[in-house]
Design a protein around this motif. Structure first.
Motif, PDB file in Angstrom:
ATOM      1  N   ARG A 166      12.141  10.219  -0.738  1.00  0.00           N
ATOM      2  CA  ARG A 166      11.334  11.422  -0.481  1.00  0.00           C
ATOM      3  C   ARG A 166      11.776  12.135   0.792  1.00  0.00           C
ATOM      4  O   ARG A 166      11.832  13.365   0.844  1.00  0.00           O
ATOM      5  CB  ARG A 166       9.856  11.045  -0.398  1.00  0.00           C
ATOM      6  CG  ARG A 166       9.213  10.732  -1.746  1.00  0.00           C
ATOM      7  CD  ARG A 166       7.754  10.358  -1.566  1.00  0.00           C
ATOM      8  NE  ARG A 166       7.076  10.151  -2.833  1.00  0.00           N
ATOM      9  CZ  ARG A 166       7.103   8.996  -3.511  1.00  0.00           C
ATOM     10  NH1 ARG A 166       7.792   7.965  -3.021  1.00  0.00           N
ATOM     11  NH2 ARG A 166       6.458   8.894  -4.661  1.00  0.00           N
ATOM     12  N   ASP A 167      12.072  11.379   1.846  1.00  0.00           N
ATOM     13  CA  ASP A 167      12.491  11.998   3.105  1.00  0.00           C
ATOM     14  C   ASP A 167      13.812  12.747   2.934  1.00  0.00           C
ATOM     15  O   ASP A 167      14.020  13.811   3.529  1.00  0.00           O
ATOM     16  CB  ASP A 167      12.640  10.940   4.201  1.00  0.00           C
ATOM     17  CG  ASP A 167      11.297  10.422   4.686  1.00  0.00           C
ATOM     18  OD1 ASP A 167      11.254   9.287   5.198  1.00  0.00           O
ATOM     19  OD2 ASP A 167      10.288  11.144   4.535  1.00  0.00           O
ATOM     20  N   GLU A 168      14.710  12.180   2.119  1.00  0.00           N
ATOM     21  CA  GLU A 168      15.992  12.851   1.887  1.00  0.00           C
ATOM     22  C   GLU A 168      15.783  14.162   1.137  1.00  0.00           C
ATOM     23  O   GLU A 168      16.423  15.180   1.443  1.00  0.00           O
ATOM     24  CB  GLU A 168      16.928  11.935   1.092  1.00  0.00           C
ATOM     25  CG  GLU A 168      18.315  12.525   0.880  1.00  0.00           C
ATOM     26  CD  GLU A 168      19.237  11.621   0.092  1.00  0.00           C
ATOM     27  OE1 GLU A 168      20.421  11.973  -0.050  1.00  0.00           O
ATOM     28  OE2 GLU A 168      18.767  10.568  -0.409  1.00  0.00           O
ATOM     29  N   LEU A 169      14.891  14.145   0.143  1.00  0.00           N
ATOM     30  CA  LEU A 169      14.594  15.379  -0.591  1.00  0.00           C
ATOM     31  C   LEU A 169      13.982  16.426   0.332  1.00  0.00           C
ATOM     32  O   LEU A 169      14.298  17.620   0.234  1.00  0.00           O
ATOM     33  CB  LEU A 169      13.658  15.079  -1.766  1.00  0.00           C
ATOM     34  CG  LEU A 169      14.269  14.248  -2.895  1.00  0.00           C
ATOM     35  CD1 LEU A 169      13.200  13.860  -3.903  1.00  0.00           C
ATOM     36  CD2 LEU A 169      15.393  15.011  -3.582  1.00  0.00           C
ATOM     37  N   LEU A 170      13.122  15.998   1.235  1.00  0.00           N
ATOM     38  CA  LEU A 170      12.544  16.924   2.210  1.00  0.00           C
ATOM     39  C   LEU A 170      13.641  17.585   3.042  1.00  0.00           C
ATOM     40  O   LEU A 170      13.646  18.796   3.259  1.00  0.00           O
ATOM     41  CB  LEU A 170      11.569  16.195   3.128  1.00  0.00           C
ATOM     42  CG  LEU A 170      10.167  15.913   2.589  1.00  0.00           C
ATOM     43  CD1 LEU A 170       9.397  15.054   3.574  1.00  0.00           C
ATOM     44  CD2 LEU A 170       9.421  17.212   2.335  1.00  0.00           C
ATOM     45  N   ASN A 171      14.584  16.780   3.512  1.00  0.00           N
ATOM     46  CA  ASN A 171      15.647  17.304   4.360  1.00  0.00           C
ATOM     47  C   ASN A 171      16.561  18.256   3.603  1.00  0.00           C
ATOM     48  O   ASN A 171      16.959  19.301   4.116  1.00  0.00           O
ATOM     49  CB  ASN A 171      16.474  16.154   4.945  1.00  0.00           C
ATOM     50  CG  ASN A 171      15.692  15.330   5.946  1.00  0.00           C
ATOM     51  OD1 ASN A 171      14.747  15.822   6.552  1.00  0.00           O
ATOM     52  ND2 ASN A 171      16.074  14.080   6.110  1.00  0.00           N
ATOM     53  N   SER A 181       5.203  17.516   4.456  1.00  0.00           N
ATOM     54  CA  SER A 181       4.938  16.097   4.234  1.00  0.00           C
ATOM     55  C   SER A 181       5.580  15.662   2.930  1.00  0.00           C
ATOM     56  O   SER A 181       5.971  16.479   2.092  1.00  0.00           O
ATOM     57  CB  SER A 181       3.424  15.852   4.171  1.00  0.00           C
ATOM     58  OG  SER A 181       2.896  16.410   2.979  1.00  0.00           O
ATOM     59  N   THR A 182       5.702  14.342   2.763  1.00  0.00           N
ATOM     60  CA  THR A 182       6.277  13.829   1.518  1.00  0.00           C
ATOM     61  C   THR A 182       5.422  14.194   0.316  1.00  0.00           C
ATOM     62  O   THR A 182       5.903  14.196  -0.814  1.00  0.00           O
ATOM     63  CB  THR A 182       6.446  12.297   1.587  1.00  0.00           C
ATOM     64  OG1 THR A 182       5.188  11.696   1.927  1.00  0.00           O
ATOM     65  CG2 THR A 182       7.497  11.918   2.617  1.00  0.00           C
ATOM     66  N   ARG A 183       4.146  14.506   0.549  1.00  0.00           N
ATOM     67  CA  ARG A 183       3.283  14.951  -0.538  1.00  0.00           C
ATOM     68  C   ARG A 183       3.798  16.262  -1.135  1.00  0.00           C
ATOM     69  O   ARG A 183       3.579  16.543  -2.314  1.00  0.00           O
ATOM     70  CB  ARG A 183       1.851  15.127  -0.019  1.00  0.00           C
ATOM     71  CG  ARG A 183       0.828  15.435  -1.096  1.00  0.00           C
ATOM     72  CD  ARG A 183       0.736  14.313  -2.109  1.00  0.00           C
ATOM     73  NE  ARG A 183      -0.174  14.646  -3.182  1.00  0.00           N
ATOM     74  CZ  ARG A 183      -0.235  13.978  -4.328  1.00  0.00           C
ATOM     75  NH1 ARG A 183       0.567  12.944  -4.534  1.00  0.00           N
ATOM     76  NH2 ARG A 183      -1.085  14.338  -5.264  1.00  0.00           N
ATOM     77  N   THR A 184       4.501  17.046  -0.328  1.00  0.00           N
ATOM     78  CA  THR A 184       5.097  18.291  -0.817  1.00  0.00           C
ATOM     79  C   THR A 184       6.097  17.996  -1.929  1.00  0.00           C
ATOM     80  O   THR A 184       6.139  18.691  -2.944  1.00  0.00           O
ATOM     81  CB  THR A 184       5.802  19.028   0.335  1.00  0.00           C
ATOM     82  OG1 THR A 184       4.851  19.304   1.360  1.00  0.00           O
ATOM     83  CG2 THR A 184       6.421  20.318  -0.142  1.00  0.00           C
ATOM     84  N   VAL A 185       6.899  16.958  -1.734  1.00  0.00           N
ATOM     85  CA  VAL A 185       7.851  16.564  -2.764  1.00  0.00           C
ATOM     86  C   VAL A 185       7.121  16.145  -4.032  1.00  0.00           C
ATOM     87  O   VAL A 185       7.478  16.563  -5.145  1.00  0.00           O
ATOM     88  CB  VAL A 185       8.757  15.414  -2.264  1.00  0.00           C
ATOM     89  CG1 VAL A 185       9.680  14.925  -3.378  1.00  0.00           C
ATOM     90  CG2 VAL A 185       9.578  15.858  -1.066  1.00  0.00           C
ATOM     91  N   ASP A 186       6.102  15.316  -3.885  1.00  0.00           N
ATOM     92  CA  ASP A 186       5.352  14.839  -5.048  1.00  0.00           C
ATOM     93  C   ASP A 186       4.773  16.010  -5.843  1.00  0.00           C
ATOM     94  O   ASP A 186       4.824  16.023  -7.082  1.00  0.00           O
ATOM     95  CB  ASP A 186       4.213  13.914  -4.601  1.00  0.00           C
ATOM     96  CG  ASP A 186       4.727  12.661  -3.909  1.00  0.00           C
ATOM     97  OD1 ASP A 186       5.879  12.269  -4.168  1.00  0.00           O
ATOM     98  OD2 ASP A 186       3.975  12.085  -3.105  1.00  0.00           O
ATOM     99  N   ASN A 187       4.230  16.995  -5.149  1.00  0.00           N
ATOM    100  CA  ASN A 187       3.642  18.142  -5.829  1.00  0.00           C
ATOM    101  C   ASN A 187       4.685  18.959  -6.588  1.00  0.00           C
ATOM    102  O   ASN A 187       4.428  19.419  -7.714  1.00  0.00           O
ATOM    103  CB  ASN A 187       2.917  19.043  -4.824  1.00  0.00           C
ATOM    104  CG  ASN A 187       1.635  18.422  -4.290  1.00  0.00           C
ATOM    105  OD1 ASN A 187       1.031  17.582  -4.954  1.00  0.00           O
ATOM    106  ND2 ASN A 187       1.229  18.813  -3.097  1.00  0.00           N
ATOM    107  N   SER A 206       7.770   3.357  -4.204  1.00  0.00           N
ATOM    108  CA  SER A 206       7.926   3.203  -2.746  1.00  0.00           C
ATOM    109  C   SER A 206       9.207   3.827  -2.208  1.00  0.00           C
ATOM    110  O   SER A 206       9.539   3.638  -1.039  1.00  0.00           O
ATOM    111  CB  SER A 206       7.862   1.720  -2.340  1.00  0.00           C
ATOM    112  OG  SER A 206       6.626   1.154  -2.724  1.00  0.00           O
ATOM    113  N   VAL A 207       9.939   4.553  -3.058  1.00  0.00           N
ATOM    114  CA  VAL A 207      11.183   5.174  -2.600  1.00  0.00           C
ATOM    115  C   VAL A 207      11.137   6.688  -2.840  1.00  0.00           C
ATOM    116  O   VAL A 207      11.016   7.469  -1.915  1.00  0.00           O
ATOM    117  CB  VAL A 207      12.407   4.560  -3.302  1.00  0.00           C
ATOM    118  CG1 VAL A 207      13.708   5.237  -2.806  1.00  0.00           C
ATOM    119  CG2 VAL A 207      12.470   3.063  -3.046  1.00  0.00           C
ATOM    120  N   GLY A 208      11.245   7.087  -4.101  1.00  0.00           N
ATOM    121  CA  GLY A 208      11.311   8.521  -4.380  1.00  0.00           C
ATOM    122  C   GLY A 208      11.483   8.788  -5.859  1.00  0.00           C
ATOM    123  O   GLY A 208      10.760   8.238  -6.686  1.00  0.00           O
TER     124      GLY A 208
END
Length: 214
Positions: A166-171, A181-187, A206-208
């Motif tokens: 998730r952090d990599e997708l955010l970046n 936030s990582t919730r942005t990716v989930d949405n 627990s990863v992405g």
């Protein structure tokens, strides 16, 4: 046949990458030392440059090499902080790949740097993703997406089977300056699943996420 100069002192990584690039249609010149770079630089179409070499930080030599011949340079590094990326890009690099990485991801980045200007499309299952015009067709029907939805889908489609944290997708999609936030990716993944019900975006607990290979 495009010629790639690989500068990497790790023997296992260097051997693996040079073989992989050769199998995928590139002529690969592999060197392990700073002192061997210049003689191959002039013949190359693109350079894959490890940042930490026995002689020191290769970024220090990059402006000088680029003054001899301007080439797209992709830096390989285990350093993940923003300052180091900025240093490399400021020195003239076009892209950064963080270790560990998949050979497929590096190949996609090489192809992107060497791709001639024009319309670029990627097909996955019944999807056609047009990177040039940022449009998506499913079963020949246009599916409208918001900009970040498109960027996320395009990233997954270019690397099916690759697990993204998730952090990599955010970046990669939102950038370091956005601080969502990582919730942005989930949405956004949820929105993609709603718009493309047949698209197999797997949750890796627990990863992405990853797009399942066809």
């Amino acid at each position: 046949m495009s010629r790639v100069l690989l500068v990497e002192d790790d023997v296992l990584l260097g051997e693996g990458l040079s073989m992989y690039l050769s199998k995928n249609g590139y002529r690969c010149d592999w060197v392990k030392k700073i002192s061997d770079v210049e003689q191959h630089w002039i013949k190359a179409d693109l350079v894959v440059l490890d940042r930490q070499l026995p002689e020191g930080d290769s970024v220090k030599w990059l402006p000088g090499w680029l003054s001899v011949k301007a080439l797209p340079v992709i830096i390989l590094t285990a350093k993940t902080d923003v300052d180091h990326r900025i240093e490399g890009l400021s020195a003239g690099a076009k892209d950064y790949v963080i270790k560990p990485f998949s050979h497929q991801e590096l190949l996609a980045r090489i192809q992107a740097q060497l791709r001639p200007l024009g319309e670029v499309e990627i097909q996955y299952s019944n999807l056609v993703v047009n990177l040039s015009y940022q449009t998506v067709m499913m079963d020949q029907q246009n599916i409208p997406l918001k900009p970040k939805e498109f960027q996320l889908l395009a990233l997954l489609v270019q690397n099916p089977g690759r697990v993204y944290h998730r952090d990599e997708l955010l970046n990669k999609v939102w950038g370091y300056q956005a601080f969502p936030s990582t919730r942005t990716v989930d949405n956004h993944v949820l929105h993609l699943r709603q718009k493309f019900p047949s698209l197999a975006i797997d949750t890796v607990r627990s990863v992405g996420y990853r797009l399942r290979k066809e």
